[in-house]
Design a protein around this motif. Sequence first.
Motif, short mmCIF file in Angstrom:
data_model
loop_
_atom_site.label_atom_id
_atom_site.label_comp_id
_atom_site.label_asym_id
_atom_site.label_seq_id
_atom_site.Cartn_x
_atom_site.Cartn_y
_atom_site.Cartn_z
N CYS A 147 -16.94 -67.36 -16.24
CA CYS A 147 -16.71 -68.68 -16.28
C CYS A 147 -18.09 -69.15 -16.70
N TYR B 83 -16.55 -78.79 -17.13
CA TYR B 83 -16.04 -77.25 -17.08
C TYR B 83 -15.07 -77.25 -15.86
N CYS C 194 -26.08 -76.79 -14.53
CA CYS C 194 -25.22 -77.92 -14.28
C CYS C 194 -25.67 -79.03 -13.34
N HIS D 43 -18.91 -79.49 -13.05
CA HIS D 43 -18.22 -78.07 -12.99
C HIS D 43 -17.22 -78.38 -11.68
N LEU E 40 -24.79 -78.34 -18.54
CA LEU E 40 -23.40 -78.85 -18.32
C LEU E 40 -23.48 -80.17 -17.41
N LYS F 93 -19.90 -83.30 -20.59
CA LYS F 93 -19.36 -82.01 -20.60
C LYS F 93 -18.82 -81.39 -19.34
N SER G 190 -18.21 -71.41 -20.34
CA SER G 190 -18.69 -72.72 -20.30
C SER G 190 -20.08 -72.74 -21.35
N ARG H 95 -14.02 -81.07 -22.71
CA ARG H 95 -13.57 -80.22 -21.43
C ARG H 95 -13.31 -78.82 -21.70
N ALA H 96 -13.71 -77.66 -21.10
CA ALA H 96 -13.29 -76.53 -21.40
C ALA H 96 -12.90 -75.96 -20.13
#
Length: 482
Positions: free
Chosen positions: A222, A25, A264, A237, A234, A23, A226, A62-63
């Motif tokens: 953000c 971001y 994250c 990042h 996450l 994952k 996310s 992915r975002a």
Amino acid sequence: MYLYNSAARKKQEFIPNTPGVVKMYTCGPTVYHFAHIGNLRSYIMEDVLEKYLRFAGYEVRRAMNITDVGHLSSDGDTGEDKMLKGARREHKTVMEIAKFYTDAFFADCSQLNIRRPDKVQPATSCIDKYIEVISRLLEKGYAYEAGGNVYFDTSQLKRYYVFNDFRKDDLAVGVREGVEADDNKRHKNDFVLWFTKSKFEDQALKWDSPWGVGYPGWHIECSCISMQNLGEYLDIHCGGVDNAFPHHTNEIAQSEAYLGHKWCNFWFHVQHLNTADGKMSKSKGEFLTVSLLKERGYDPLAYRFFCLQSHYRKALVFTWENLDNAAVAYNKLIARIAALDPEKGPADEDAAQALLASFRAAMDNDLNTGNAVTALYDILKAEAPDAVKLRAIDLADSVLSLDLLKKAAAQRERNARAPKAGQFAVIFEDGVEDQAARDLMEQRQAAKKARNFAEADRLRDEAAALGYTVMDVPGGVKLTRK
Ligand code: AMP
Ligand code: ZN
């Protein structure tokens, strides 16, 4: 795979929370102007990271956000909203500016072969989530209201400075020279989660909230985009290194305060592209964009190649001379690939994979793209059939995205059409072979050799009747469709 993790300040083995799934971001652009090629250095390196993770067998989710509200001119919550500034500059509405520059950003990305993240969310489309998270932070005692705004209270955290052990004074924002301090803040590094009181009463986009009509701070965007797209955990990042503080530091503060656990694991920061006189910026010096590179005759992928030649954790200096050198090296590489014969096989898959060992080793070592590019030359020099080398280069290029095979094939085509020494070449400018026209041109050449110029002219007219303009070129003749 080992990656440098800014939060640990060392290289660590990259292991995602869920086996096989990453994952990821990325902080997206603030769409008040074109992206400069410095911004795009960050997006190129993040694109390579995503593609290498896929190459290594991970499924990557992915975002990315699009900042279309809340990013003020100063990271210390003061100054004007950048979007509003853009709108005023161009006499347009904020939403018109956002749409125009979002499209321009993705057009630049596509010219640089940067893949669009699976989820792209504009900040203005996530208001409910900001309100939910801010409400919870207030309930938990991590936030306070003052002077109409809602602030995050950094004093509630055991460790606020995640990325560095600098003295607090060095990092304090909002107290820099020439920037007015915000008296509502209880501590220098507290930051705005929700604005209602702004010096700029004409802020275009506002929403109702429990704290009054207003708009979100940049950092909360953000965290929420996310969490909304990728959940509570996450893996990685990304962003340019200027975002480490305060933006990412604040993202961690509010996300972990809200979630009550670590958010994250890996922080990937791309160093800046600088000009000879310092950091590249939109307001200073020549505004370097992809369009400008094209205007000056550069292939945007030569810029991508330029970026890949350097490590993402080293500052990179842009000069036209450096770009020229990269463009020359890129074209030479394509010419060498074009010299390989795809018919010389077989294209054995295992053999191709074996040729990729040094490419993998380079990328596994903190995404060393410079060495990965060098590994392409090793593949070219290896003892292997051409078709195997081409397959290996194609696989490497699924990560590097330099269109190497496509450009090499076009080069081969051009080479085939170019007149060979002592040969008479019939070149179709559009690359489409026409046997009848070719026959006419060969007859014309024979007539010219026999000094029968009247017959040569007649054959030229026949070709004209078929729709071609005939032009004699060294070693042959070029036919252009009228
Ligand atoms: P912005 O549109 O200003 O929000 O920035 C978009 C991205 O570009 C962020 O990840 C920034 O950290 C990054 N960035 C800004 N300036 C540079 C630069 N000179 N070199 C590399 N990345 C940059
Ligand atoms: Zn961000």
